[in-house]
Motif scaffolding. Structure first.
Motif, PDB file in Angstrom:
ATOM      1  N   ALA A 166       0.792  -1.150   0.032  1.00 48.48           N
ATOM      2  CA  ALA A 166      -0.034  -0.073   0.043  1.00 48.48           C
ATOM      3  C   ALA A 166       0.832   1.143   0.037  1.00 48.48           C
ATOM      4  O   ALA A 166       1.570   1.338   0.842  1.00 48.48           O
ATOM      5  CB  ALA A 166      -0.773  -0.007   1.266  1.00 48.48           C
ATOM      6  N   LYS A 167       0.896   2.033  -1.070  1.00 48.18           N
ATOM      7  CA  LYS A 167       1.524   3.234  -1.270  1.00 48.18           C
ATOM      8  C   LYS A 167       0.570   4.191  -1.939  1.00 48.18           C
ATOM      9  O   LYS A 167      -0.068   4.094  -2.828  1.00 48.18           O
ATOM     10  CB  LYS A 167       2.762   2.898  -2.043  1.00 48.18           C
ATOM     11  N   PHE A 168       0.866   5.506  -1.145  1.00 49.01           N
ATOM     12  CA  PHE A 168       0.097   6.674  -1.808  1.00 49.01           C
ATOM     13  C   PHE A 168       1.182   7.803  -1.632  1.00 49.01           C
ATOM     14  O   PHE A 168       1.475   8.125  -0.458  1.00 49.01           O
ATOM     15  CB  PHE A 168      -1.064   6.755  -1.214  1.00 49.01           C
ATOM     16  N   SER A 169       1.427   8.639  -2.488  1.00 47.76           N
ATOM     17  CA  SER A 169       1.940  10.098  -2.523  1.00 47.76           C
ATOM     18  C   SER A 169       1.643  10.914  -3.611  1.00 47.76           C
ATOM     19  O   SER A 169       1.433  10.667  -4.750  1.00 47.76           O
ATOM     20  CB  SER A 169       3.772   9.454  -2.793  1.00 47.76           C
ATOM     21  N   LEU A 170       1.324  11.786  -3.115  1.00 49.54           N
ATOM     22  CA  LEU A 170       1.030  12.916  -3.741  1.00 49.54           C
ATOM     23  C   LEU A 170       1.864  14.252  -3.674  1.00 49.54           C
ATOM     24  O   LEU A 170       1.951  14.760  -2.398  1.00 49.54           O
ATOM     25  CB  LEU A 170      -0.637  13.442  -3.676  1.00 49.54           C
ATOM     26  N   THR A 171       2.550  14.807  -4.524  1.00 46.70           N
ATOM     27  CA  THR A 171       3.476  15.728  -4.541  1.00 46.70           C
ATOM     28  C   THR A 171       3.292  17.130  -5.346  1.00 46.70           C
ATOM     29  O   THR A 171       3.142  16.751  -6.772  1.00 46.70           O
ATOM     30  CB  THR A 171       5.026  15.142  -4.653  1.00 46.70           C
ATOM     31  N   GLY A 172       3.236  18.039  -4.965  1.00 44.93           N
ATOM     32  CA  GLY A 172       3.403  19.259  -5.750  1.00 44.93           C
ATOM     33  C   GLY A 172       4.616  20.564  -5.440  1.00 44.93           C
ATOM     34  O   GLY A 172       4.941  20.394  -4.448  1.00 44.93           O
ATOM     35  N   THR A 173       5.080  20.968  -6.501  1.00 45.90           N
ATOM     36  CA  THR A 173       6.444  21.749  -6.541  1.00 45.90           C
ATOM     37  C   THR A 173       5.821  23.029  -7.171  1.00 45.90           C
ATOM     38  O   THR A 173       5.014  23.230  -7.794  1.00 45.90           O
ATOM     39  CB  THR A 173       7.297  21.236  -7.366  1.00 45.90           C
ATOM     40  N   GLY A 174       6.405  24.204  -6.432  1.00 49.19           N
ATOM     41  CA  GLY A 174       6.261  25.369  -6.928  1.00 49.19           C
ATOM     42  C   GLY A 174       4.525  25.936  -6.553  1.00 49.19           C
ATOM     43  O   GLY A 174       3.881  26.329  -7.469  1.00 49.19           O
ATOM     44  N   VAL A 175       4.433  25.754  -5.213  1.00 51.12           N
ATOM     45  CA  VAL A 175       3.263  25.914  -4.763  1.00 51.12           C
ATOM     46  C   VAL A 175       2.890  27.334  -4.194  1.00 51.12           C
ATOM     47  O   VAL A 175       3.807  27.934  -3.420  1.00 51.12           O
ATOM     48  CB  VAL A 175       2.774  25.103  -3.589  1.00 51.12           C
ATOM     49  N   SER A 176       1.957  28.291  -4.713  1.00 53.46           N
ATOM     50  CA  SER A 176       1.671  29.358  -4.254  1.00 53.46           C
ATOM     51  C   SER A 176       0.068  29.851  -4.292  1.00 53.46           C
ATOM     52  O   SER A 176      -0.633  28.869  -4.907  1.00 53.46           O
ATOM     53  CB  SER A 176       2.333  30.434  -5.079  1.00 53.46           C
ATOM     54  N   TYR A 196       3.255  24.256  -9.901  1.00 51.66           N
ATOM     55  CA  TYR A 196       3.925  24.268 -11.262  1.00 51.66           C
ATOM     56  C   TYR A 196       3.873  22.840 -11.616  1.00 51.66           C
ATOM     57  O   TYR A 196       3.799  22.623 -13.016  1.00 51.66           O
ATOM     58  CB  TYR A 196       5.133  24.515 -10.938  1.00 51.66           C
ATOM     59  N   ASN A 197       4.084  21.746 -10.695  1.00 47.65           N
ATOM     60  CA  ASN A 197       4.096  20.412 -11.071  1.00 47.65           C
ATOM     61  C   ASN A 197       3.312  19.566 -10.072  1.00 47.65           C
ATOM     62  O   ASN A 197       3.846  19.772  -8.928  1.00 47.65           O
ATOM     63  CB  ASN A 197       5.565  19.901 -11.628  1.00 47.65           C
ATOM     64  N   LEU A 198       2.545  18.495 -10.560  1.00 46.71           N
ATOM     65  CA  LEU A 198       1.754  17.639  -9.418  1.00 46.71           C
ATOM     66  C   LEU A 198       2.043  16.339  -9.766  1.00 46.71           C
ATOM     67  O   LEU A 198       1.808  16.069 -11.096  1.00 46.71           O
ATOM     68  CB  LEU A 198       0.325  18.156  -9.513  1.00 46.71           C
ATOM     69  N   THR A 199       2.433  15.526  -9.059  1.00 43.74           N
ATOM     70  CA  THR A 199       2.820  13.971  -9.389  1.00 43.74           C
ATOM     71  C   THR A 199       2.241  13.053  -8.325  1.00 43.74           C
ATOM     72  O   THR A 199       1.782  13.679  -7.028  1.00 43.74           O
ATOM     73  CB  THR A 199       4.247  13.649  -9.270  1.00 43.74           C
ATOM     74  N   TYR A 200       1.579  11.923  -8.695  1.00 45.26           N
ATOM     75  CA  TYR A 200       1.211  10.802  -7.879  1.00 45.26           C
ATOM     76  C   TYR A 200       1.829   9.647  -7.904  1.00 45.26           C
ATOM     77  O   TYR A 200       2.173   9.231  -8.977  1.00 45.26           O
ATOM     78  CB  TYR A 200      -0.190  11.020  -7.623  1.00 45.26           C
ATOM     79  N   ASP A 201       1.863   8.819  -6.795  1.00 45.94           N
ATOM     80  CA  ASP A 201       2.430   7.488  -7.171  1.00 45.94           C
ATOM     81  C   ASP A 201       1.634   6.498  -6.213  1.00 45.94           C
ATOM     82  O   ASP A 201       1.529   6.784  -4.743  1.00 45.94           O
ATOM     83  CB  ASP A 201       4.018   7.485  -6.694  1.00 45.94           C
ATOM     84  N   ALA A 214       0.061  -0.774  -9.632  1.00 46.10           N
ATOM     85  CA  ALA A 214       0.796   0.309  -9.443  1.00 46.10           C
ATOM     86  C   ALA A 214       0.467   1.354 -10.512  1.00 46.10           C
ATOM     87  O   ALA A 214       0.253   1.005 -11.678  1.00 46.10           O
ATOM     88  CB  ALA A 214       2.251  -0.045  -9.762  1.00 46.10           C
ATOM     89  N   MET A 215       0.173   2.534  -9.980  1.00 50.54           N
ATOM     90  CA  MET A 215      -0.113   3.639 -10.963  1.00 50.54           C
ATOM     91  C   MET A 215       0.548   5.086 -10.472  1.00 50.54           C
ATOM     92  O   MET A 215       0.909   5.121  -9.347  1.00 50.54           O
ATOM     93  CB  MET A 215      -1.601   3.766 -10.589  1.00 50.54           C
ATOM     94  N   ASN A 216       1.263   5.512 -11.823  1.00 52.75           N
ATOM     95  CA  ASN A 216       1.754   6.890 -11.432  1.00 52.75           C
ATOM     96  C   ASN A 216       1.595   7.802 -12.377  1.00 52.75           C
ATOM     97  O   ASN A 216       1.095   7.544 -13.651  1.00 52.75           O
ATOM     98  CB  ASN A 216       3.387   6.556 -11.157  1.00 52.75           C
ATOM     99  N   GLY A 217       1.582   9.051 -12.150  1.00 55.98           N
ATOM    100  CA  GLY A 217       1.474  10.097 -13.147  1.00 55.98           C
ATOM    101  C   GLY A 217       1.462  11.479 -12.860  1.00 55.98           C
ATOM    102  O   GLY A 217       2.035  11.706 -11.780  1.00 55.98           O
ATOM    103  N   GLY A 218       1.209  12.566 -13.546  1.00 54.97           N
ATOM    104  CA  GLY A 218       1.227  13.964 -12.987  1.00 54.97           C
ATOM    105  C   GLY A 218       0.498  14.720 -13.804  1.00 54.97           C
ATOM    106  O   GLY A 218      -0.120  14.454 -15.115  1.00 54.97           O
ATOM    107  N   LEU A 219       0.573  16.163 -13.374  1.00 56.73           N
ATOM    108  CA  LEU A 219      -0.088  17.111 -14.254  1.00 56.73           C
ATOM    109  C   LEU A 219       0.744  18.414 -14.164  1.00 56.73           C
ATOM    110  O   LEU A 219       1.398  18.529 -13.322  1.00 56.73           O
ATOM    111  CB  LEU A 219      -1.509  17.644 -13.725  1.00 56.73           C
TER     112      LEU A 219
END
Length: 509
Positions: A166-176, A196-201, A214-219
């Protein structure tokens, strides 16, 4: 599975974590006091230790708790230590810890269910939060290099899950983000934000199942703009009460290029894989006493699927995929607007897929398009957002329809095009239509171009039996008349006030 109360969690936590809750006056004590009052109004139990040093305030061991009385279980979040620092210009800086853990405990609903315990860590890198303005017009500015929400622990019954299970990770960079607020009893706000960039795993695997997902991706370039009003009442998880008190929200999300990759490893049934991408996405959400609305879509979609039981990959693409939905949610004396729409524009499949059912290329392989656009008016009989009403309505219809407008229904496929438009009203007092249905009055205009040619090709290919094709031709002869062009049929279906049905002026009921 039990649910976390949507009103309290989804209205409170994003505000807490993205700088939109910290309603402040011009002193640290007033900032924290108003924040605490806000969270308590939303149904949270707030525990904290306060200490002042000069003009600054330190609030330590901050914990938010909530009992999920509806389904059992509880939610808690530790904010650690918050420092409210007075600035010389009258603004207040809020310093937060880098990691804030959330704990969710879900009680079993039936004896067969097992309790669930979950820990999520909300993490920030180099966060900056600043409150400024006046007591009647506050402004909040927030920025962080990165933010993330990560699953730190999951336990179901006596089984503890590892990161491989079980893994869940949601990460955003350059947040304002920037938020402007006003009001006391009802708080009006306007907010904008950017990631600026949003990724998930994500990884999912139960101990008793050999399959692993297993699923990963981003916007890229996620942008949000929204406004609304939040009544400060002791409503807890009662969204209907919040609506009656004046809750409104109107927001839009846009994003640039996005991608998703999913892999299913299954030793018993075979592996499965999916890769998708798009050039952009959008989502609009609005809610209030007048109704709930969603509108969104993606552009330039490309999807590739592989599976163990398929001899070749499946590939398809679309220029656009969009949806539109609007529905009333409150009980009112007069009918309210509703709408539903779907668009699948320029849908194309690979030649390998076409070759399965059309190996000789008899059908045109032009891009296919589907458009559905309907609207109307309906009267709600129950308040769907009231948890007590929703649990007791049973099989009763939640609403009665009064008007239906077919703005557009179009299907362009394999050389044939079907179109429909029209408008119908319904007499809910007479209920003299089909059993249990109100009496319709109005008309529908239908047209079909290339339908006969397509039917003949499907018979030649063996996809449609000859006897079924004969039945379809008979129906066309009964309900349609020739149109203006070659292989063109039209039909006007009318529903009369006395309960009759006409097709092109001919009585069929």
């Amino acid at each position: 599975m039990s649910r976390i109360p949507t009103a309290s969690l989804f209205l409170s936590l994003p505000v807490t974590l993205a700088s939109t809750t910290l309603w402040a006056d011009l002193t640290p004590a007033e900032v924290w006091g108003d924040w605490r009052q806000y969270m308590e109004r939303m149904g949270y139990q707030v525990e904290a230790q306060e200490a002042t040093e000069g003009d600054d305030l330190t609030v330590s061991d901050v914990t938010l708790k909530m009992d999920m009385a509806e389904d059992g279980g509880d939610f808690s979040m530790s904010l650690g230590t918050l420092n409210f620092e007075q600035e010389s210009d009258g603004a207040v800086n809020i310093l937060m810890p880098d990691v804030m853990p959330m704990t969710i405990n879900v009680a079993p609903e039936t004896p067969e269910d097992e309790p669930v315990s979950m820990v999520l860590n909300y993490t920030q890198t180099a966060p900056v939060m600043r409150a400024s303005g006046s007591p009647d017009a506050l402004q909040y500015n927030y920025a962080a290099d990165t933010i993330s929400l990560t699953l730190a622990g999951l336990k179901v019954g006596e089984q503890s899950y590892t990161e491989e299970q079980a893994k869940f990770s949601l990460t955003g960079t350059g947040v304002s983000s920037r938020t402007e607020m006003s009001g006391t009893e009802t708080r009006s706000y306007e907010q904008s934000g950017r990631i600026y960039n949003l990724t998930y795993d994500v990884v999912m695997k139960t101990p008793d199942d050999p399959a692993r997902v297993a699923m990963n991706g981003g916007l890229a370039q996620v942008v949000f703009d929204g406004s609304g009003a939040l009544p400060m009442i002791d409503a807890g998880s009662d969204m209907a009460a919040m609506m009656r008190a004046g809750l409104t929200f109107d927001g839009s999300f846009t994003a640039g290029a996005g991608s998703t990759e999913m892999e299913v490893s299954d030793p018993e049934n075979g592996d499965f894989g999916l890769i998708s991408s798009s050039s952009g996405a959008k989502l609009g959400v609005s809610m209030g006493p007048e109704g709930l609305a969603y509108k969104g879509g993606q552009q330039d979609i490309d999807v590739n699927v592989t599976a163990a039981d398929m001899p070749f990959p499946i590939q398809f693409s679309m220029a656009e995929s969009a949806f539109d939905m609007k529905m009333p949610i409150m009980v009112t004396d007069e009918p309210q607007d509703f709408a539903f729409g779907v668009t699948l524009d320029s849908f194309e499949m690979s030649d390998m897929i076409w070759g399965i059912f059309d190996p000789t290329g008899q059908l045109p392989r032009d891009p296919a398009t589907l458009v559905v656009d309907i609207s109307g008016k309906a009267k709600m009989l129950f308040e769907l957002l009231d948890p007590e009403v929703a649990s007791t309505m049973g099989d009763q219809a939640p609403a009665e329809i009064h008007e239906l407008t077919v703005n557009e229904v179009t299907l362009d496929l394999a050389g044939a095009e079907f179109d429909a438009t029209g408008a119908i009203t319904f007499d809910n007092d007479g209920m003299s239509g089909a059993p249990g249905m109100p009496q319709p009055v109005g008309s529908l205009d239908l047209s079909l171009i290339g339908g006969v040619t397509l039917l003949d090709k499907l018979v030649t290919m063996g996809l449609v039996p000859q006897e079924q094709a004969m039945g379809a031709r008979m129906m066309m002869g009964l309900f349609t008349v020739p149109g203006d062009g070659e292989d063109s049929l039209t039909s006007k279906i009318e529903f009369t006030e006395d309960g009759g049905i006409l097709a092109n002026g001919q009585q069929i009921k």
